[in-house]
Design an enzyme around this catalytic site. Structure first.
Site, PDB file in Angstrom:
ATOM      1  N   ARG A   1     -20.454 -38.269  -4.372  1.00 50.90           N
ATOM      2  CA  ARG A   1     -20.589 -39.393  -5.292  1.00 50.90           C
ATOM      3  C   ARG A   1     -20.938 -40.644  -4.507  1.00 50.90           C
ATOM      4  O   ARG A   1     -20.194 -41.077  -3.631  1.00 50.90           O
ATOM      5  CB  ARG A   1     -19.306 -39.606  -6.062  1.00 50.90           C
ATOM      6  CG  ARG A   1     -19.602 -40.360  -7.341  1.00 50.90           C
ATOM      7  CD  ARG A   1     -18.703 -39.976  -8.436  1.00 50.90           C
ATOM      8  NE  ARG A   1     -17.466 -40.725  -8.311  1.00 50.90           N
ATOM      9  CZ  ARG A   1     -16.710 -41.053  -9.342  1.00 50.90           C
ATOM     10  NH1 ARG A   1     -17.058 -40.694 -10.552  1.00 50.90           N
ATOM     11  NH2 ARG A   1     -15.615 -41.717  -9.169  1.00 50.90           N
TER      12      ARG A   1
ATOM     13  N   ARG B   1     -14.669 -48.816 -13.888  1.00 52.89           N
ATOM     14  CA  ARG B   1     -13.258 -48.986 -14.230  1.00 52.89           C
ATOM     15  C   ARG B   1     -12.361 -48.606 -13.052  1.00 52.89           C
ATOM     16  O   ARG B   1     -11.353 -49.251 -12.803  1.00 52.89           O
ATOM     17  CB  ARG B   1     -12.907 -48.157 -15.462  1.00 52.89           C
ATOM     18  CG  ARG B   1     -12.825 -46.672 -15.230  1.00 52.89           C
ATOM     19  CD  ARG B   1     -12.025 -46.005 -16.335  1.00 52.89           C
ATOM     20  NE  ARG B   1     -12.825 -45.684 -17.502  1.00 52.89           N
ATOM     21  CZ  ARG B   1     -13.436 -44.530 -17.707  1.00 52.89           C
ATOM     22  NH1 ARG B   1     -13.393 -43.570 -16.787  1.00 52.89           N
ATOM     23  NH2 ARG B   1     -14.121 -44.296 -18.799  1.00 52.89           N
ATOM     24  N   ASP B   2     -12.765 -47.564 -12.330  1.00 55.65           N
ATOM     25  CA  ASP B   2     -11.914 -47.100 -11.230  1.00 55.65           C
ATOM     26  C   ASP B   2     -11.733 -48.211 -10.206  1.00 55.65           C
ATOM     27  O   ASP B   2     -10.614 -48.550  -9.814  1.00 55.65           O
ATOM     28  CB  ASP B   2     -12.533 -45.876 -10.544  1.00 55.65           C
ATOM     29  CG  ASP B   2     -12.505 -44.633 -11.441  1.00 55.65           C
ATOM     30  OD1 ASP B   2     -11.784 -44.657 -12.451  1.00 55.65           O
ATOM     31  OD2 ASP B   2     -13.203 -43.654 -11.123  1.00 55.65           O
TER      32      ASP B   2
ATOM     33  N   TRP C   1     -10.898 -45.293 -21.321  1.00 55.01           N
ATOM     34  CA  TRP C   1     -10.332 -44.883 -20.024  1.00 55.01           C
ATOM     35  C   TRP C   1     -10.317 -43.368 -19.892  1.00 55.01           C
ATOM     36  O   TRP C   1     -10.509 -42.818 -18.810  1.00 55.01           O
ATOM     37  CB  TRP C   1      -8.895 -45.442 -19.889  1.00 55.01           C
ATOM     38  CG  TRP C   1      -8.187 -44.817 -18.733  1.00 55.01           C
ATOM     39  CD1 TRP C   1      -8.239 -45.216 -17.416  1.00 55.01           C
ATOM     40  CD2 TRP C   1      -7.356 -43.645 -18.763  1.00 55.01           C
ATOM     41  NE1 TRP C   1      -7.490 -44.372 -16.643  1.00 55.01           N
ATOM     42  CE2 TRP C   1      -6.937 -43.392 -17.438  1.00 55.01           C
ATOM     43  CE3 TRP C   1      -6.920 -42.789 -19.782  1.00 55.01           C
ATOM     44  CZ2 TRP C   1      -6.107 -42.329 -17.103  1.00 55.01           C
ATOM     45  CZ3 TRP C   1      -6.096 -41.717 -19.444  1.00 55.01           C
ATOM     46  CH2 TRP C   1      -5.699 -41.505 -18.124  1.00 55.01           C
TER      47      TRP C   1
ATOM     48  N   ASP D   1     -11.809 -40.087 -19.946  1.00 53.37           N
ATOM     49  CA  ASP D   1     -13.138 -39.486 -19.841  1.00 53.37           C
ATOM     50  C   ASP D   1     -13.347 -38.363 -20.846  1.00 53.37           C
ATOM     51  O   ASP D   1     -14.482 -37.962 -21.103  1.00 53.37           O
ATOM     52  CB  ASP D   1     -13.311 -38.871 -18.443  1.00 53.37           C
ATOM     53  CG  ASP D   1     -13.688 -39.922 -17.413  1.00 53.37           C
ATOM     54  OD1 ASP D   1     -14.303 -40.926 -17.793  1.00 53.37           O
ATOM     55  OD2 ASP D   1     -13.376 -39.711 -16.227  1.00 53.37           O
TER      56      ASP D   1
ATOM     57  N   LYS E   1      -4.743 -31.803 -16.502  1.00 57.56           N
ATOM     58  CA  LYS E   1      -5.585 -32.993 -16.588  1.00 57.56           C
ATOM     59  C   LYS E   1      -5.376 -33.721 -17.931  1.00 57.56           C
ATOM     60  O   LYS E   1      -4.272 -33.905 -18.379  1.00 57.56           O
ATOM     61  CB  LYS E   1      -7.054 -32.619 -16.348  1.00 57.56           C
ATOM     62  CG  LYS E   1      -7.280 -32.301 -14.873  1.00 57.56           C
ATOM     63  CD  LYS E   1      -8.728 -32.111 -14.504  1.00 57.56           C
ATOM     64  CE  LYS E   1      -9.595 -33.300 -14.720  1.00 57.56           C
ATOM     65  NZ  LYS E   1     -10.193 -33.838 -13.487  1.00 57.56           N
ATOM     66  N   GLU E   2      -6.491 -34.089 -18.583  1.00 59.82           N
ATOM     67  CA  GLU E   2      -6.368 -34.864 -19.823  1.00 59.82           C
ATOM     68  C   GLU E   2      -5.824 -34.034 -20.978  1.00 59.82           C
ATOM     69  O   GLU E   2      -5.528 -34.572 -22.033  1.00 59.82           O
ATOM     70  CB  GLU E   2      -7.732 -35.466 -20.215  1.00 59.82           C
ATOM     71  CG  GLU E   2      -8.164 -36.676 -19.387  1.00 59.82           C
ATOM     72  CD  GLU E   2      -8.987 -36.303 -18.159  1.00 59.82           C
ATOM     73  OE1 GLU E   2      -8.927 -35.132 -17.717  1.00 59.82           O
ATOM     74  OE2 GLU E   2      -9.695 -37.196 -17.637  1.00 59.82           O
TER      75      GLU E   2
ATOM     76  N   GLN F   1      -4.124 -36.967  -8.740  1.00 58.82           N
ATOM     77  CA  GLN F   1      -4.628 -37.376 -10.054  1.00 58.82           C
ATOM     78  C   GLN F   1      -3.703 -36.903 -11.173  1.00 58.82           C
ATOM     79  O   GLN F   1      -3.469 -37.622 -12.128  1.00 58.82           O
ATOM     80  CB  GLN F   1      -6.028 -36.791 -10.266  1.00 58.82           C
ATOM     81  CG  GLN F   1      -6.700 -37.236 -11.532  1.00 58.82           C
ATOM     82  CD  GLN F   1      -7.861 -36.326 -11.884  1.00 58.82           C
ATOM     83  OE1 GLN F   1      -7.698 -35.153 -12.220  1.00 58.82           O
ATOM     84  NE2 GLN F   1      -9.070 -36.866 -11.777  1.00 58.82           N
TER      85      GLN F   1
ATOM     86  N   GLY G   1      -6.523 -43.427  -9.416  1.00 57.48           N
ATOM     87  CA  GLY G   1      -6.092 -44.734  -9.903  1.00 57.48           C
ATOM     88  C   GLY G   1      -4.579 -44.872  -9.938  1.00 57.48           C
ATOM     89  O   GLY G   1      -4.048 -45.974 -10.087  1.00 57.48           O
TER      90      GLY G   1
HETATM   91  C1  GLC Z   1     -10.324 -39.823 -13.643  1.00 57.62           C
HETATM   92  C2  GLC Z   1     -11.470 -40.809 -13.568  1.00 57.62           C
HETATM   93  C3  GLC Z   1     -11.145 -42.089 -14.315  1.00 57.62           C
HETATM   94  C4  GLC Z   1     -10.643 -41.793 -15.705  1.00 57.62           C
HETATM   95  C5  GLC Z   1      -9.501 -40.801 -15.677  1.00 57.62           C
HETATM   96  C6  GLC Z   1      -9.049 -40.397 -17.057  1.00 57.62           C
HETATM   97  O1  GLC Z   1      -9.238 -40.297 -12.913  1.00 57.62           O
HETATM   98  O2  GLC Z   1     -11.772 -41.143 -12.223  1.00 57.62           O
HETATM   99  O3  GLC Z   1     -12.276 -42.905 -14.378  1.00 57.62           O
HETATM  100  O4  GLC Z   1     -10.243 -43.004 -16.285  1.00 57.62           O
HETATM  101  O5  GLC Z   1      -9.909 -39.655 -14.984  1.00 57.62           O
HETATM  102  O6  GLC Z   1      -9.997 -39.647 -17.732  1.00 57.62           O
END
Ligand code: GLC
Length: 803
Positions: free
Chosen positions: A356, A362-363, A493, A495, A638-639, A692, A712
């Site tokens: 990258r 945002r990061d 925020w 992704d 993750k998310e 993360q 972050g």
């Molecule tokens: C990762 C990305 C960040 C995003 C986060 C949540 O950490 O680097 O930009 O906000 O995922 O999706």
């Protein structure tokens, strides 16, 4: 199970068992020359760019190889081992090792067969090459003769992809030669006689070297295949086995730099040498190596310089609290982690493979927040840079290229930008991160003049910082969805939330609400009363809307989809409760006391686990709406209902701002790497840096953490702890001190550099409170408010707060 401990005095993490559950890494160097090293010497290096300046190879998803290997061979017994446990990997019954990761250096100590070795790896401050300083000592009772070999595996092309993928090209452009004390690799050596300013197809000859200082070279090898020998591995290279590298060179295929030297030691005697590696033309390499004639002295001086630089930054904020886990994070490891994300963004780690070539808007704007209290002068440089990556419409460039040329960039509105960066559209949140970041910087430093500084926009025109912030407000104001909340655009925020132009995000709504509060401080400074009146009106209208649309009994919803469906309602079968809207409703100052209590209570009840709060619950599986991209991930990951560590910082802050010291600290402890030092088999990741995310309760590997270092989390948790728990809340006029701590903290102290003055702050908590104060003294004078106006600061300001 634990593999090491924190040596807080030295600011080192000491790995005492080398067979860690994953490679535990450290960073060396700077953007001029960056390097990663694991506790077994695995890792890679690059000059300027991880993508285009790669000189040492690493194979990802493999066995932490290759690395910066130093082999030691006993010429009598012919037995050999390595200065790091791997790659030779002697039995741990006989091989004793200790790896000390410090601030931009790593030391590996080993004892085997009566030989003590100490390998020190670092990149000297402000230099663009690396040093592997090896000292060997004879701890046996007889004279010993050793052959010591250094091995660096060069890439065949500085471009990572060309090296790894385009082999029909990159295998045929390299060659090596030997000169005095170094193996030199030439990439495109065939262009050596063509002037460097006349590239052929954009290519010029590039040179890398591995050289030796402190002892003469006894043999060398420039060809990987020859060094290893057919069907040998890094564990038993043929040249090392033989004790003679054979002096072979490469022409095509894979180059390497390997040199051996013979060291004879009487009992008790020691010898220090250094292997030096870099991407420099050979004449410059020669000069660099010559600088290490007095190896020991030079390396020691350079190490002290590194420590002084790093520790000096940390000294700007230090705490002594009853929690060792908290102290080590705030004083050293979280601070160091913040600098790593600040410097490396998401470019280079063992998970981010270095491709990258830019900063996520945002990061980086968030990363800056983690270092403002430690290095405001570095922070402001980057704030300027990020403001110059804001488009004149107020939005942020989703990806800011390392080659960013302010005033001349294309934007997501241009097909060329989309093609080059892969980012198809604006994201809803990017520029809104400027509000907390710029506010924190100006408040920390009192540098109000910054507000009037003129900075270009990314594509054209320029404006003052104040103007930049106003345009960021406009960007959101002009992109509202059908209900009047900020549109979700390509993402907020998160992704994995594609809410689109007609979908709406409550998280962005809270950011926007907060931004309106922040800009009023700037407008007051500018005496812009008309704008204040305008924002007041807008914010009141917006607040009412936000409340009507988003409050759902005991929680705030997450938003609306393109089709107008509500996300995050109490009765949804999946994802009915989301973490960030709850924390941000408080951080933004929007939630009423009653809403805050309910929302935070719901988080504790539904989302919290022993390793932190999951991002949402239940995970998406069968009921994901179109745009709920999280469903592509395994549940609990993750998310998709993982413990997304970055969000942990916000819930810490939200609880602290609400005066809930116990809850804030609980969230800190649950996800703090240092608090999991003895759970390495669960956590897997390094116990000294954030990851993360941690796998959530929906995963069979609940508690396992991933994506080390570049997250972050470093900055959000730092802010959650320093501004939240410790209560350091500067504003334009001074510093408010409002700790929100565990009720069993009887006392604690802090030392903070603030606007050039030293603050010595002691806090007493005789009655076991979580927040609030009863008495407050500045230099002995009792004040009625827990606020230190700048005018009361003296060179050393003694502050005493009684809770
Ligand atoms: C990762 C990305 C960040 C995003 C986060 C949540 O950490 O680097 O930009 O906000 O995922 O999706």
């Amino acid at each position: 199970m634990k593999y090491g401990f924190f040596d807080d005095g030295a600011r080192e993490y000491v790995i005492t068992r080398p067979d860690t559950p994953a490679p535990w890494a450290n960073y060396l160097g700077s953007p001029e020359y960056g390097a990663l090293i694991s506790n077994n010497a695995g890792g890679y290096s690059f000059a300027k760019s991880g993508a285009n300046g790669r000189l040492l190879r690493y194979v990802f998803n493999n066995f932490d190889q290759p690395g910066r290997y130093m082999y030691i061979r006993d010429n009598e017994s012919k037995d050999f081992w390595s200065a790091s446990w791997q790659p030779v990997g002697k039995s741990l019954d006989e091989y004793r090792s200790e790896c000390r990761h410090g601030t931009a250096y790593t030391r590996m100590l080993a004892d085997y067969a009566g030989i003590h070795s100490e390998a020190l790896y670092y990149v000297p401050l402000n230099k663009s090459y690396e040093v592997w300083n090896l000292t060997v000592r004879n701890d046996s009772g007889k004279a010993r003769k050793l052959t010591v070999t250094g091995y660096a595996e060069f890439t065949n092309n500085s471009n990572y992809e060309q090296d790894q993928v385009n082999l029909q090209y990159s295998l045929f452009i390299g060659r090596t030669y030997f000169d005095k004390n170094r193996v030199v690799q030439q990439v495109h050596g065939n262009l050596a006689d063509i002037e460097k300013d006349k590239p052929v197809d954009n290519k010029i000859v590039t040179e890398r070297f591995l050289g030796l200082a402190g002892n003469p070279v006894s043999s060398y090898c420039g060809d990987k295949e020859e060094f290893l020998g057919r069907y040998h591995t890094y564990a038993n290279p043929a040249g090392v086995e033989r004790g003679d590298l054979g002096n072979g060179l490469s022409y095509n295929e894979n180059s390497c730099g390997a040199v051996s030297t013979v060291i004879e030691l009487q009992p008790g005697e020691e010898k220090s040498i250094a292997f030096i590696v870099g991407m420099k033309y050979s004449d410059e390499a020669e000069k660099i190596i010559a600088g290490y004639d007095d190896v020991r002295k030079t390396c020691e001086a350079e190490l002290s310089e590194l420590k002084e630089w790093w520790h000096g930054k940390f000294e700007n904020f230090q705490v002594k609290t009853p929690s060792a886990e908290f102290n080590t994070m705030i004083n050293t490891w979280n601070a160091y982690n913040c600098f790593m994300t600040f410097i490396w963004s998401r470019a280079a780690s063992f998970i981010y493979c270095g491709l990258r070539n830019g900063y996520g808007y945002r990061d980086t704007v968030q990363d800056i927040q983690g270092v403002i209290h430690l290095a405001p002068e570095m922070a402001v440089e980057k704030i300027r840079f990020m403001l110059s990556a804001q488009v004149d419409n107020g939005g942020g460039l989703p990806l800011v290229k390392f080659t960013h040329n302010a005033g001349h960039e294309d934007t997501p509105d241009d097909a060329s930008y989309v093609k080059e960066t892969g980012h198809p559209a604006y994201r809803a949140d990017d520029a809104l991160w400027l509000f907390p970041t710029v506010f924190k910087y100006v408040s920390e430093t009192g540098n109000l003049a910054f507000i009037d500084e003129v900075i270009p926009f990314a594509n054209k025109d320029s404006g003052t910082v104040y103007e930049h912030l106003k345009r960021a407000i406009n960007f959101s104001m002009e992109r509202l969805g059908p209900h009047g909340l900020p549109a979700g655009l390509y993402a907020d925020w998160n992704d994995c939330l594609r809410l689109g132009k007609n979908g709406e995000s409550s998280f962005v709504a809270f950011q926007y609400y907060y931004a309106m509060t922040v800009i009023k401080h700037f407008a007051e400074y500018k005496k812009d009363s008309e704008y204040i009146a305008f924002i007041d009106r807008k914010q009141a209208e917006f607040g009412k809307l936000l409340n009507d649309l988003c409050w759902n009994e005991d929680r705030f919803i997450r938003g609306f989809t393109e089709a107008g469906e509500t996300i995050g309602k109490r009765d949804d079968p999946e994802a009915n409760m989301w973490l960030n809207p709850q924390s941000w409703s408080v951080i933004s100052g929007f939630a009423s006391k009653e809403q805050a209590e309910k929302a935070l209570g719901s988080v504790r009840k539904q989302l919290n686990t022993e390793y932190g709060a999951v991002l949402m619950d239940p995970p998406y599986h069968a009921h994901a709406f179109e745009g709920a991209l999280a469903v592509i991930y395994n549940a609990g990951v993750k998310e998709n209902s993982g413990i997304f560590s970055q969000s942990q910082g916000w819930i810490i802050l939200a609880e602290a701002l609400s005066g809930h010291g116990n809850a804030a600290f609980t969230y800190f402890l649950e996800n703090a790497p240092s608090a999991q030092n003895d759970k390495a088999e669960v956590r897997v990741l390094e116990p000294y840096c954030y990851g993360q995310f941690t796998e959530g309760k929906a995963s069979p590997h609940f508690g396992r953490s991933h994506v080390h270092w570049l997250t972050g989390t470093a900055s959000t948790v730092m802010v959650g702890c320093v501004e939240g728990i410790l209560g350091m809340r500067p504003d334009f006029g001074g510093l408010r001190i409002a700790p929100s701590v565990p009720s069993d903290w009887k006392e604690f102290s802090m030392e903070k550099t603030f606007r050039g003055k030293k603050l010595k702050i002691s806090v007493e908590n005789p009655n076991g409170k979580e927040s609030g104060f009863t008495e407050f003294y500045v230099n002995g004078e009792k004040l009625s408010d827990n606020y230190v106006p700048e005018s009361k600061l003296t060179a050393t300001t003694e502050i005493r707060l009684i809770m």
